[in-house]
Design a protein around this motif. Structure first.
Motif, PDB file in Angstrom:
ATOM      1  N   ALA A  18     -51.824  50.151  -9.753  1.00  0.00           N
ATOM      2  CA  ALA A  18     -52.374  50.198 -11.112  1.00  0.00           C
ATOM      3  C   ALA A  18     -53.321  49.041 -11.406  1.00  0.00           C
ATOM      4  O   ALA A  18     -53.996  49.034 -12.442  1.00  0.00           O
ATOM      5  CB  ALA A  18     -51.222  50.188 -12.132  1.00  0.00           C
ATOM      6  N   TRP A  19     -53.397  48.067 -10.512  1.00  0.00           N
ATOM      7  CA  TRP A  19     -54.165  46.840 -10.761  1.00  0.00           C
ATOM      8  C   TRP A  19     -55.660  47.108 -10.647  1.00  0.00           C
ATOM      9  O   TRP A  19     -56.129  47.722  -9.691  1.00  0.00           O
ATOM     10  CB  TRP A  19     -53.739  45.779  -9.748  1.00  0.00           C
ATOM     11  N   ASN A  20     -56.451  46.624 -11.645  1.00  0.00           N
ATOM     12  CA  ASN A  20     -57.911  46.736 -11.607  1.00  0.00           C
ATOM     13  C   ASN A  20     -58.522  45.585 -12.401  1.00  0.00           C
ATOM     14  O   ASN A  20     -57.810  44.696 -12.883  1.00  0.00           O
ATOM     15  CB  ASN A  20     -58.381  48.101 -12.132  1.00  0.00           C
ATOM     16  N   ILE A  21     -59.826  45.607 -12.567  1.00  0.00           N
ATOM     17  CA  ILE A  21     -60.520  44.476 -13.183  1.00  0.00           C
ATOM     18  C   ILE A  21     -60.192  44.311 -14.663  1.00  0.00           C
ATOM     19  O   ILE A  21     -60.228  43.204 -15.197  1.00  0.00           O
ATOM     20  CB  ILE A  21     -62.048  44.634 -12.989  1.00  0.00           C
ATOM     21  N   SER A  22     -59.850  45.411 -15.348  1.00  0.00           N
ATOM     22  CA  SER A  22     -59.596  45.319 -16.784  1.00  0.00           C
ATOM     23  C   SER A  22     -58.182  44.847 -17.119  1.00  0.00           C
ATOM     24  O   SER A  22     -57.941  44.346 -18.211  1.00  0.00           O
ATOM     25  CB  SER A  22     -59.862  46.676 -17.450  1.00  0.00           C
ATOM     26  N   ASN A  23     -57.210  45.033 -16.178  1.00  0.00           N
ATOM     27  CA  ASN A  23     -55.838  44.546 -16.418  1.00  0.00           C
ATOM     28  C   ASN A  23     -55.485  43.487 -15.374  1.00  0.00           C
ATOM     29  O   ASN A  23     -54.369  43.446 -14.863  1.00  0.00           O
ATOM     30  CB  ASN A  23     -54.835  45.702 -16.393  1.00  0.00           C
ATOM     31  N   PHE A  24     -56.467  42.649 -15.079  1.00  0.00           N
ATOM     32  CA  PHE A  24     -56.368  41.707 -13.964  1.00  0.00           C
ATOM     33  C   PHE A  24     -55.140  40.810 -14.079  1.00  0.00           C
ATOM     34  O   PHE A  24     -54.462  40.524 -13.095  1.00  0.00           O
ATOM     35  CB  PHE A  24     -57.648  40.866 -13.922  1.00  0.00           C
ATOM     36  N   GLU A  25     -54.833  40.345 -15.271  1.00  0.00           N
ATOM     37  CA  GLU A  25     -53.721  39.405 -15.457  1.00  0.00           C
ATOM     38  C   GLU A  25     -52.357  40.068 -15.276  1.00  0.00           C
ATOM     39  O   GLU A  25     -51.352  39.375 -15.047  1.00  0.00           O
ATOM     40  CB  GLU A  25     -53.799  38.781 -16.860  1.00  0.00           C
TER      41      GLU A  25
ATOM     42  N   VAL B 165     -45.461  41.272 -10.869  1.00  0.00           N
ATOM     43  CA  VAL B 165     -44.936  41.078  -9.508  1.00  0.00           C
ATOM     44  C   VAL B 165     -44.246  39.716  -9.470  1.00  0.00           C
ATOM     45  O   VAL B 165     -44.904  38.670  -9.469  1.00  0.00           O
ATOM     46  CB  VAL B 165     -46.069  41.157  -8.464  1.00  0.00           C
ATOM     47  N   LYS B 166     -42.905  39.744  -9.435  1.00  0.00           N
ATOM     48  CA  LYS B 166     -42.133  38.506  -9.541  1.00  0.00           C
ATOM     49  C   LYS B 166     -41.896  37.832  -8.197  1.00  0.00           C
ATOM     50  O   LYS B 166     -41.600  36.648  -8.162  1.00  0.00           O
ATOM     51  CB  LYS B 166     -40.771  38.813 -10.186  1.00  0.00           C
TER      52      LYS B 166
ATOM     53  N   TYR C 229     -57.052  28.509  -7.337  1.00  0.00           N
ATOM     54  CA  TYR C 229     -58.135  29.232  -8.003  1.00  0.00           C
ATOM     55  C   TYR C 229     -57.829  29.251  -9.499  1.00  0.00           C
ATOM     56  O   TYR C 229     -57.119  30.143  -9.965  1.00  0.00           O
ATOM     57  CB  TYR C 229     -58.243  30.665  -7.483  1.00  0.00           C
ATOM     58  N   PRO C 230     -58.336  28.277 -10.259  1.00  0.00           N
ATOM     59  CA  PRO C 230     -58.035  28.227 -11.706  1.00  0.00           C
ATOM     60  C   PRO C 230     -58.661  29.409 -12.438  1.00  0.00           C
ATOM     61  O   PRO C 230     -59.795  29.365 -12.883  1.00  0.00           O
ATOM     62  CB  PRO C 230     -58.652  26.902 -12.150  1.00  0.00           C
ATOM     63  N   LEU C 231     -57.910  30.497 -12.509  1.00  0.00           N
ATOM     64  CA  LEU C 231     -58.416  31.738 -13.071  1.00  0.00           C
ATOM     65  C   LEU C 231     -58.817  31.556 -14.528  1.00  0.00           C
ATOM     66  O   LEU C 231     -58.077  30.975 -15.331  1.00  0.00           O
ATOM     67  CB  LEU C 231     -57.356  32.844 -12.944  1.00  0.00           C
TER      68      LEU C 231
END
Length: 319
Positions: free
Chosen positions: A283-290, A296-297, A308-310
């Motif tokens: 389900a992961w993509n650019i719009s729900n990146f966080e 995922v624990k 990488y300071p997101l």
């Protein structure tokens, strides 16, 4: 008496004749001769004067002709300069029209760019900006490139266009062994021969028949930061061990090989050899990146954030 007479003798072929003139005639003849001589000298003087005047007139005419030619040359030069000026003005007009069109085009591009940047904020799941500054645009560019980098090296998206997911990650009753065991991936129901794609850039660790596991024809890809993906029960393998693949590349075809009750794709995501639930990665993509970092624990994302300071650039631009 004869001394006072003038005798003129005329000789012809027939003989000679003499003519005698009186004193008055002599005076008249002398006067005529004197007047003739005077007339001759006066005529010569007048002729010389007239010749000089004609020379002066000719020189004047030549001078006027030279001035006329100079005037014509100056007029031709002015005409050439006027023609050149007219051409230059025409070129300037064309250039002005071109610049006006270019300014309009640049204005339209700027409007399109602003709209795209505002759309990019929406795509990234960010609140809209009141004003699209250059710092904000730069930060969005950095953030987009950063997300695209992670989306290319970490597993994300569906590996195949299956009809539906028939089994999820977790404990389940095994359909063949008839006992509860751990299911380390998710199953996509798909007809035999459906294309299977790599979900991230990586290297092919294994590609071929894997009898020990019951996976049948299996592909294992190694990805960045300790992740692997498994693609099992394939009917055909399109890559070779040791080669590199890119995200979205065709690597195999779905099938029913190994221990399987029907055509499907068994898909796993593993981190440091330990299976993790693939669903958040699918389900992961650019719009729900966080979302991945919170759902995922089993992965210590905090250390990744230190490397990488997101979104740091974006936060700096908003301050």
């Amino acid at each position: 008496m004869l001394r006072k007479k003038l005798v003129i003798t005329l000789t012809t072929a027939r003989g000679s004749r003499q003519y005698t003139l009186g004193q008055l005639a002599r005076y008249l003849l002398a006067l005529f001769l004197v007047m003739s001589v005077c007339s001759f000298f006066v005529s010569n003087l007048l002729l010389v004067k007239t010749s000089d005047e004609l020379d002066d007139l000719e020189q004047g005419i030549n001078s006027l002709a030279s001035q006329y030619e100079m005037t014509l040359g100056a007029q031709e030069l002015q005409k050439g300069q006027l023609d050149q000026l007219s051409t230059t003005l025409q070129e300037l007009k064309v250039e002005r029209d071109h610049l006006q069109e270019e300014n309009l085009r640049i204005g339209e591009l700027n409007e399109t760019l602003d709209a795209s940047l505002y759309g990019l904020e929406d795509l990234l799941g960010l609140p809209p900006s009141e004003e699209m500054t250059s710092d904000r645009a730069d930060a969005l560019t950095v953030m987009t490139n950063q997300r695209l980098f992670f989306l290319s090296v970490l597993p994300n998206g569906e590996p195949t266009q299956g009809i539906r997911i028939t089994d999820g990650f977790g404990m389940r009753m095994h359909p063949i062994h008839k006992k509860r065991i751990m299911h380390n991936g998710i199953d996509f129901k798909a007809d035999i021969g459906t294309p299977v794609y790599a979900t991230a850039d990586g290297a092919v660790e294994y590609a071929g028949l894997h009898k020990q596991s019951g996976f049948g024809k299996l592909i294992i890809l190694q990805h960045a930061l300790g992740f692997k993906t498994y693609y099992a029960h394939l009917s055909d393998v399109k890559v070779k061990s040791g080669t590199f693949v890119s995200k979205g590349q065709l690597i195999g075809l779905t099938g029913n090989s190994g221990i399987s009750t029907g055509p499907h794709l068994h898909y796993e995501v593993r981190y440091l050899f330990r299976p993790v639930d693939p669903a958040p990665f699918v389900a992961w993509n650019i719009s729900n990146f966080e979302s991945l970092f919170s759902e995922v624990k089993g992965v210590k994302w905090a250390s990744l954030r230190k490397m990488y300071p997101l979104n740091q650039a974006l936060q700096t631009a908003q301050q």
